[in-house]
Design an enzyme around this catalytic site. Structure first.
Site, PDB file in Angstrom:
ATOM      1  N   CYS A 179      -5.854   3.650  -3.686  1.00  0.00           N
ATOM      2  CA  CYS A 179      -5.956   2.746  -3.742  1.00  0.00           C
ATOM      3  C   CYS A 179      -6.726   1.800  -4.605  1.00  0.00           C
ATOM      4  CB  CYS A 179      -6.306   2.651  -2.137  1.00  0.00           C
ATOM      5  SG  CYS A 179      -4.658   3.386  -0.889  1.00  0.00           S
ATOM      6  N   ASP A 215      -0.069  -0.547  -4.781  1.00  0.00           N
ATOM      7  CA  ASP A 215      -0.816  -0.320  -5.340  1.00  0.00           C
ATOM      8  C   ASP A 215      -0.447   1.082  -5.801  1.00  0.00           C
ATOM      9  OD1 ASP A 215      -0.932   0.661  -3.182  1.00  0.00           O
ATOM     10  OD2 ASP A 215      -2.923   1.110  -2.171  1.00  0.00           O
ATOM     11  N   ASP A 233       0.522  -1.455  -0.158  1.00  0.00           N
ATOM     12  CA  ASP A 233      -0.219   0.089  -0.060  1.00  0.00           C
ATOM     13  C   ASP A 233       0.802   1.220  -0.135  1.00  0.00           C
ATOM     14  OD1 ASP A 233      -2.304   1.891   0.025  1.00  0.00           O
ATOM     15  OD2 ASP A 233      -2.948   0.296   1.988  1.00  0.00           O
ATOM     16  N   ASP A 234       0.850   1.904  -0.952  1.00  0.00           N
ATOM     17  CA  ASP A 234       1.807   2.685  -1.595  1.00  0.00           C
ATOM     18  C   ASP A 234       2.892   3.499  -1.301  1.00  0.00           C
ATOM     19  OD1 ASP A 234      -1.103   4.624  -1.145  1.00  0.00           O
ATOM     20  OD2 ASP A 234      -0.444   5.715   0.937  1.00  0.00           O
TER      21      ASP A 234
END
Length: 478
Positions: free
Chosen positions: A81, A291, A47-48
């Site tokens: 996201c 993502d 995530d990120d």
């Protein structure tokens, strides 16, 4: 059994055990698994996580890049996201799957997802970690047979849905993802079905809380990059001209992200050991990606959602030893989150079962796109930046910003008028410091080919399926 080249390939329809034989394919010099040896499929999505984070994930890099394939030009087609994850599951751009923002997860048609097609083809399907933004803890993720769903993403004291049982758990959430993943894999010792497992830890998303044992981990010093120290931003859109994030803030975020990723590296290492113990390492297709990326104060910006390289480029690896994809090669093709689903279906021999047009292409073929569409929408009128769309190639990027905002239903509203444009020569200016359209004359724009680029961008923004034109001599994926 190890399968390397010229393997027979089969197409399954509607989950039936019947199969139709198809011609063997040797694109890229590899083959696909036969019906009798369909690969297990593991997707790890962080995530990120931006590029240049390999220091924190050395075992992931060794496994999937050093002994697999590293895609040097991996991208998120929407640097946000929920749209990015919806693209991963569907193989579609956000304008096609309809999840344009983090508040629109309910718009996803789960019947179009890769997990549905795999489950109906006889795969055991599993999810551990984050699913989609805003997903309710009591709701079961469709077409997953087993799940450990982190309802509200967090690092500590998460509320989980374990196969329908909802309960809080104080443990560090990346560790929970690891433990549940190992349990899923262990059950394959007695359940002989091939499996699909998506592992989605919250790291390294903010607030970047590391596991206690890594809280004081020494991170290599970072001295920034040209985009972090850009002084003259008069050629940038107004919201970037007003952005004021300092290099020290970017460095602090980077350090914190690294420390959370150390636990992700532990997760992947444990999964690799378990696969080896089970004798499944050879015939497991593993895909790893972020993502979306994240800006470390580049151009004064300290988040994602912008059309600059730190926010849209992501680590992107693939390994599948049984197909010969364990040689430590680098691939310079433009690849993206939309390519995950078609790659999975191709490996499983399910390309004939696609229920909808896909914008992505299988990475197991020699397909090489000439450009990639990247898009983002403003969800509130006061949000920065404005909606935008961009064409990215290996050597240039053209971006348009629009007077568009998503309405309550998640559909674009507004005049759609172009409000700002950017064009970067990435070979000469990889850090996107010099917008060549700033004060450009009409003739200079024609010389750069801007009218044609704008027209093509408009077409791609409205396209459905195989939006990116292939380079001559490289046929599209089947």
């Amino acid at each position: 059994m190890t399968v390397r080249t010229q393997i027979s390939r089969r197409t399954f329809l509607s989950g039936s055990s019947a199969a139709v034989a198809a011609t063997a394919v040797a694109a890229m010099g590899i083959g696909r698994a036969s019906a009798a040896s369909r690969p297990n499929i593991l997707v790890i999505v962080t995530d990120d996580q931006p590029l240049y984070t390999e220091w924190a994930t050395p075992r992931i890099f060794d496994w999937l890049a050093g002994q697999g394939t590293r895609f040097a030009n991996g991208f998120a087609t929407t640097p946000l996201c929920a749209p990015a994850r919806s693209s991963l599951f569907t193989g579609q751009y956000a304008h096609n799957h309809g999840v344009r923002g983090n508040r629109q997860s309910s718009r996803l048609d789960h019947a179009r997802t890769v997990q549905r097609q795999l489950q109906e083809a006889g795969y055991r399907t599993g999810l551990c970690g984050k699913f989609l933004n805003g997903w309710q803890v009591l709701d079961h993720p469709p077409f997953f047979e087993e799940w450990s769903l982190l309802a509200k993403p967090t690092y500590d004291n998460g509320v989980w849905n374990f196969n329908g049982t909802v309960r809080p758990l104080p443990d560090y959430t990346t560790t929970v993802v690891k433990d549940r993943a190992l349990g899923f894999l262990q059950r394959s010792a007695s359940d002989r079905r091939p499996w699909f497992l998506c592992l989605a830890p919250y790291a390294p998303h903010g607030p970047h809380r590391p596991e206690p044992r890594y809280a004081r981990a020494r991170v290599p010093a970072w001295h920034g990059r040209p985009s972090v120290f850009e002084a003259d931003k008069t050629d940038k859109p107004p919201f970037i001209q007003r952005a004021t994030a300092k290099p020290a803030r970017g460095a602090a975020v980077r350090d914190a992200q690294f420390r959370t990723l150390l636990s992700v590296d532990d997760l992947a290492a444990a999964v690799r050991v378990k696969l080896a113990e089970l004798g499944q390492l050879e015939n497991t297709l593993v895909l790893f990606l972020g993502d979306n990326g994240f800006s470390w104060s580049d151009h004064g910006w300290h988040r994602k959602s912008v059309p600059y390289s730190p926010a849209i480029r992501v680590p992107f690896y693939l390994s599948w030893p049984a197909a010969g994809l364990n040689t430590g090669r680098s691939d310079d093709r433009l690849v993206a989150s939309v390519d995950i689903a078609p790659t999975i279906l191709d490996a499983a021999g399910l390309t004939g079962a696609r229920a909808h047009p896909m914008d992505g292409h299988s990475l197991l073929t020699s397909y090489r796109r000439e450009r990639l569409l990247i898009e983002w929408w403003r969800e509130r009128a006061d949000e920065r930046p404005q909606s935008w769309a961009a064409h990215r190639t290996g050597s240039r990027q053209y971006t348009e910003y629009y007077d568009t905002v998503l309405d309550r239903s998640g559909n674009p509203a507004g005049s759609g008028k172009v409000t700002f444009r950017e064009y970067y020569d990435l070979e000469r200016d990889p850090w996107q410091l010099d917008n060549l359209l700033h004060n450009a004359t009409p003739q200079a724009e024609r010389d750069l080919g801007i009218p044609a680029l704008s027209a093509q961008l408009a077409l791609d923004r409205a396209s459905a399926g195989t939006a990116a034109t292939p380079v001559a001599g490289h046929p599209p994926a089947p």
